[in-house]
Design an enzyme around this catalytic site. Structure first.
Site, PDB file in Angstrom:
ATOM      1  CG  HIS A 123      -9.427   7.118  -4.004  1.00 43.10           C
ATOM      2  ND1 HIS A 123     -10.441   6.642  -4.776  1.00 43.10           N
ATOM      3  CD2 HIS A 123      -9.958   7.374  -2.790  1.00 43.10           C
ATOM      4  CE1 HIS A 123     -11.550   6.594  -4.048  1.00 43.10           C
ATOM      5  NE2 HIS A 123     -11.280   7.041  -2.836  1.00 43.10           N
TER       6      HIS A 123
ATOM      7  CG  ASP B 261      -1.937   7.189 -12.384  1.00 43.37           C
ATOM      8  OD1 ASP B 261      -2.509   7.350 -11.290  1.00 43.37           O
ATOM      9  OD2 ASP B 261      -1.324   8.093 -12.976  1.00 43.37           O
TER      10      ASP B 261
ATOM     11  CD  GLU C   7      -8.181   6.472   0.411  1.00 41.34           C
ATOM     12  OE1 GLU C   7      -8.441   6.941   1.517  1.00 41.34           O
ATOM     13  OE2 GLU C   7      -8.933   5.684  -0.182  1.00 41.34           O
TER      14      GLU C   7
END
Length: 118
Positions: free
Chosen positions: A16, A66, A75
């Site tokens: 992310h 994932d 993130e």
């Protein structure tokens, strides 16, 4: 599974991260608008840019999906990366200190040998 992006044979490929998921300006110099960025972000393909060294976190069962939309795990954040940087910095400093101490012992022994041989 490696939780560090770019390392090992099985690492996260859809983290992310906006810049990692959007096409590089070197590949396509056309500007990407805020809304246009979401088109790239929501593609189910690996990130176009590998953010090497970024660390993501597993869930409470040491599992990892994932999925770029799972920002809680995918993130790379300061909270997950800073402790590793701190540990590596400590190890580097400790190694330097140890090397300095060993060098000092070597020099002192060398000087002692010189003074004995006079």
């Amino acid at each position: 599974m490696s939780y560090m992006v770019g390392y090992g044979s099985n690492y996260p490929k859809q983290i992310h991260h906006r810049a990692a998921s959007i096409v590089s300006i070197k590949t396509d110099p056309a500007p990407v608008t805020c809304e246009g960025g979401f088109d790239w972000f929501h593609k189910p393909a690996p990130n176009l840019n590998v953010l090497e060294g970024a660390i993501v976190t597993p869930d409470e069962n040491d599992g990892f999906a994932d999925d770029r939309n799972n920002y809680q795990l995918d993130e790379p954040t300061t909270v997950t990366n800073a402790p590793l940087v701190g540990v590596l910095a400590y190890l580097c400093l400790t190694e330097l200190t140890l090397m300095n101490q060993l060098m000092l012992v070597y020099v002192c022994n060398f000087v002692s040998c010189l003074s004995i041989n006079k």
